[in-house]
Scaffold this motif. Structure first.
Motif, PDB file in Angstrom:
ATOM      1  N   THR A 185       1.121  -1.109  -0.389  1.00 50.63           N
ATOM      2  CA  THR A 185       0.389  -0.588  -0.091  1.00 50.63           C
ATOM      3  C   THR A 185       0.760   1.215  -0.001  1.00 50.63           C
ATOM      4  O   THR A 185       0.321   2.328  -0.774  1.00 50.63           O
ATOM      5  CB  THR A 185      -0.720   0.373   1.727  1.00 50.63           C
ATOM      6  OG1 THR A 185      -1.661  -1.162   1.156  1.00 50.63           O
ATOM      7  CG2 THR A 185      -1.396   0.977   0.918  1.00 50.63           C
ATOM      8  N   HIS A 188       2.167   2.241  -3.575  1.00 48.08           N
ATOM      9  CA  HIS A 188       1.225   2.139  -4.150  1.00 48.08           C
ATOM     10  C   HIS A 188       0.777   4.020  -3.933  1.00 48.08           C
ATOM     11  O   HIS A 188       0.660   4.818  -5.180  1.00 48.08           O
ATOM     12  CB  HIS A 188      -0.339   1.469  -3.768  1.00 48.08           C
ATOM     13  CG  HIS A 188      -1.483   2.274  -5.002  1.00 48.08           C
ATOM     14  ND1 HIS A 188      -1.716   1.297  -5.706  1.00 48.08           N
ATOM     15  CD2 HIS A 188      -2.412   2.744  -4.392  1.00 48.08           C
ATOM     16  CE1 HIS A 188      -2.964   1.811  -6.654  1.00 48.08           C
ATOM     17  NE2 HIS A 188      -3.322   3.078  -6.040  1.00 48.08           N
ATOM     18  N   GLU A 193       0.205   3.018  -9.163  1.00 51.45           N
ATOM     19  CA  GLU A 193       0.090   1.458  -9.316  1.00 51.45           C
ATOM     20  C   GLU A 193       1.386   0.726 -10.059  1.00 51.45           C
ATOM     21  O   GLU A 193       1.230   1.525 -11.267  1.00 51.45           O
ATOM     22  CB  GLU A 193      -1.389   1.240 -10.602  1.00 51.45           C
ATOM     23  CG  GLU A 193      -1.865  -0.026 -10.362  1.00 51.45           C
ATOM     24  CD  GLU A 193      -3.226  -0.177 -10.935  1.00 51.45           C
ATOM     25  OE1 GLU A 193      -3.659  -1.717 -11.569  1.00 51.45           O
ATOM     26  OE2 GLU A 193      -3.653   0.748 -11.511  1.00 51.45           O
ATOM     27  N   ALA A 194       1.531  -0.109  -9.463  1.00 50.70           N
ATOM     28  CA  ALA A 194       2.525  -1.371  -9.955  1.00 50.70           C
ATOM     29  C   ALA A 194       2.014  -1.989 -11.244  1.00 50.70           C
ATOM     30  O   ALA A 194       0.928  -1.785 -11.249  1.00 50.70           O
ATOM     31  CB  ALA A 194       2.247  -2.234  -9.156  1.00 50.70           C
ATOM     32  N   HIS A 218       7.073   0.023 -10.381  1.00 52.38           N
ATOM     33  CA  HIS A 218       5.796   1.035 -11.184  1.00 52.38           C
ATOM     34  C   HIS A 218       5.571   2.245 -12.149  1.00 52.38           C
ATOM     35  O   HIS A 218       7.217   2.163 -12.550  1.00 52.38           O
ATOM     36  CB  HIS A 218       5.727   2.271  -9.300  1.00 52.38           C
ATOM     37  CG  HIS A 218       5.182   1.596  -8.518  1.00 52.38           C
ATOM     38  ND1 HIS A 218       3.748   1.368  -7.946  1.00 52.38           N
ATOM     39  CD2 HIS A 218       5.927   0.183  -7.664  1.00 52.38           C
ATOM     40  CE1 HIS A 218       3.560   0.404  -6.506  1.00 52.38           C
ATOM     41  NE2 HIS A 218       5.387  -0.472  -6.734  1.00 52.38           N
ATOM     42  N   GLN A 315      -8.128   1.465  -5.439  1.00 51.77           N
ATOM     43  CA  GLN A 315      -7.723   1.282  -4.775  1.00 51.77           C
ATOM     44  C   GLN A 315      -7.257  -0.203  -4.026  1.00 51.77           C
ATOM     45  O   GLN A 315      -6.083  -0.896  -4.229  1.00 51.77           O
ATOM     46  CB  GLN A 315      -7.028   2.344  -3.907  1.00 51.77           C
ATOM     47  CG  GLN A 315      -5.848   2.191  -3.753  1.00 51.77           C
ATOM     48  CD  GLN A 315      -5.123   3.067  -2.393  1.00 51.77           C
ATOM     49  OE1 GLN A 315      -4.940   4.620  -3.735  1.00 51.77           O
ATOM     50  NE2 GLN A 315      -5.321   2.995  -0.777  1.00 51.77           N
ATOM     51  N   THR A 318      -7.504  -2.646  -6.324  1.00 48.93           N
ATOM     52  CA  THR A 318      -6.001  -2.841  -7.136  1.00 48.93           C
ATOM     53  C   THR A 318      -5.128  -4.284  -6.109  1.00 48.93           C
ATOM     54  O   THR A 318      -4.174  -4.823  -6.932  1.00 48.93           O
ATOM     55  CB  THR A 318      -5.848  -1.604  -7.661  1.00 48.93           C
ATOM     56  OG1 THR A 318      -6.409  -1.093  -8.281  1.00 48.93           O
ATOM     57  CG2 THR A 318      -4.499  -1.928  -8.101  1.00 48.93           C
ATOM     58  N   LEU A 319      -4.917  -3.629  -5.024  1.00 45.48           N
ATOM     59  CA  LEU A 319      -4.199  -4.200  -4.391  1.00 45.48           C
ATOM     60  C   LEU A 319      -4.567  -5.643  -3.634  1.00 45.48           C
ATOM     61  O   LEU A 319      -3.202  -6.454  -3.468  1.00 45.48           O
ATOM     62  CB  LEU A 319      -4.100  -3.284  -2.998  1.00 45.48           C
ATOM     63  CG  LEU A 319      -3.134  -1.909  -3.346  1.00 45.48           C
ATOM     64  CD1 LEU A 319      -3.373  -1.079  -1.807  1.00 45.48           C
ATOM     65  CD2 LEU A 319      -1.318  -2.159  -3.230  1.00 45.48           C
ATOM     66  N   GLN A 322      -3.042  -8.095  -6.846  1.00 48.26           N
ATOM     67  CA  GLN A 322      -1.861  -7.616  -6.165  1.00 48.26           C
ATOM     68  C   GLN A 322      -0.867  -8.867  -5.594  1.00 48.26           C
ATOM     69  O   GLN A 322      -0.540 -10.242  -6.155  1.00 48.26           O
ATOM     70  CB  GLN A 322      -1.069  -6.425  -6.361  1.00 48.26           C
ATOM     71  CG  GLN A 322      -1.238  -5.367  -7.358  1.00 48.26           C
ATOM     72  CD  GLN A 322      -0.837  -4.204  -6.518  1.00 48.26           C
ATOM     73  OE1 GLN A 322       0.077  -4.658  -5.611  1.00 48.26           O
ATOM     74  NE2 GLN A 322      -1.059  -2.951  -7.108  1.00 48.26           N
ATOM     75  N   PRO A 347      -3.310  -5.274 -13.951  1.00 48.33           N
ATOM     76  CA  PRO A 347      -3.467  -3.867 -13.913  1.00 48.33           C
ATOM     77  C   PRO A 347      -4.416  -2.942 -15.022  1.00 48.33           C
ATOM     78  O   PRO A 347      -4.173  -1.601 -13.939  1.00 48.33           O
ATOM     79  CB  PRO A 347      -1.889  -2.965 -14.007  1.00 48.33           C
ATOM     80  CG  PRO A 347      -1.030  -4.424 -15.396  1.00 48.33           C
ATOM     81  CD  PRO A 347      -1.627  -5.343 -14.684  1.00 48.33           C
TER      82      PRO A 347
END
Length: 349
Positions: A185, A188, A193-194, A218, A315, A318-319, A322, A347
């Motif tokens: 986090t 990020h 975003e990665a 990133h 967010q 997204t994590l 990942q 992504p």
């Protein structure tokens, strides 16, 4: 929404106690009820933290008319079940991180919140921390140069029986989910975003990740991280830029951050250093930092928001994607739904 927001705490484990202590420090936030599957535990918790009501079931807790928002403090594997219970009862939800065990469940929780028109936020208090927010803002403004590499580590030795939620696969035990979510986090927030991720891990006999090391690319920068349940991490984070270095001696609970500029044409041997710049928080840290996320929930509810701009649901999703990808790579599969861990990391999603 009344001026004072009524909080209910679902589950009475260690993190719930920390949360309750910080809740007591937040203006216009009242601990009105606590729920446990054991009424004696709920009553003891209520007595310790001054809750008005103690409930011996989660059904009774979410039915309490004095409760506006439920803090879900149960193990990861039970988050969706308990958030569903709260949302379907018309309560707003702050759910402890990680939001769920995988992105499929996380997306289901988001759908539930939107279907019932309720506020939902992952309890990622790092994103609400005044020092982290100030650093993110000033880094994005270019004040400290262009970031090129970030490193963060978090870990502590877990001494617990196998049935404990920290070591029990059925309850979502995982160094990545418990500790690794914080450096992921942090990266990020600071780098965006990665674009790609990779990891390696040491697993327990039960197949959970005890130690994890990972890398991420990133936009324009690289990040590395470690997470551990077997050793004592320094809990440090650093960001190397083209103008100097930012350091947080404890990025998990940062009192401040420091930027040290380097002179043009200098070297990385402690020569030609400029005067360090101390990066303070945008406002005071409330308690251990949970108070700031509690205040953010209150601010959002009073404004009629259904998600926080500091911890947006996309967010969080997204994590989760990942972490799904990283767990698949290191070979960790938690028992549960057939689709668990299958979504992968895209992504562009």
């Amino acid at each position: 929404m009344t001026q004072s927001i009524g909080w209910g705490i679902l589950a009475t484990g260690r993190i719930a106690h920390t949360f309750a202590r910080d809740l007591a420090l937040v203006a216009d936030a009242d601990l009105v009820a606590v729920g446990s599957r054991d009424l004696d535990r709920a009553s003891a918790f209520a007595d310790e933290h001054g809750a008005r009501s103690a409930h011996g079931s989660y059904d009774d807790l979410v039915a309490d008319p004095a409760v506006d928002v439920i803090y879900v403090a149960s193990p990861h594997a039970l988050h969706l079940e308990h958030a569903r219970l709260a949302l379907e009862s018309g309560k707003h939800v702050l759910c402890e991180k990680p939001l769920t065990l995988d992105v499929d469940e996380a997306e289901e929780m988001v759908r539930l919140a939107r279907r019932h028109d309720r506020f939902l936020m992952e309890a990622m208090w790092t994103a609400c921390h005044p020092v982290v927010r100030a650093l993110r803002q000033r880094l994005a403004a270019g004040e400290f140069g262009t970031p090129r590499h970030l490193h963060a580590e978090l870990g502590f030795r877990v001494d617990a029986p196998p049935e404990d939620r920290m070591l029990n696969p059925a309850l979502g035990a995982s160094a990545l989910l418990d500790m690794g979510v914080y450096p992921l986090t942090f990266a990020h927030l600071m780098l965006g975003e990665a674009e790609s991720l990779s990891a390696t891990a040491l697993l327990s006999e039960d197949g959970i990740d005890l130690d994890v090391a990972g890398t991420a690319r990133h936009p324009g920068a690289l990040a590395t991280f470690t997470a551990s349940m077997t050793s004592w991490s320094a809990r440090r984070a650093s960001i190397a830029t083209d103008l100097g270095r930012i350091e947080l001696t404890d990025f998990h609970h940062p009192p401040y951050a420091t930027f040290t500029p380097y002179g043009e044409g200098g070297s990385n041997d402690a020569e030609d250093l400029g005067r360090p710049v101390r990066i303070e928080g945008l406002e005071p840290v409330v308690g251990r930092g949970y108070g700031n996320e509690i205040a953010e929930v209150g601010r959002c509810l009073r404004a009629g928001l259904k998600e926080s701009p500091w911890v947006p649901l996309e967010q969080t999703l997204t994590l989760m994607r990942q972490m799904d990808t990283l767990r698949a790579e290191i070979g960790v599969h938690h028992p549960g739904s057939p689709g668990r861990g299958s979504a992968g990391f895209d992504p562009t999603a």
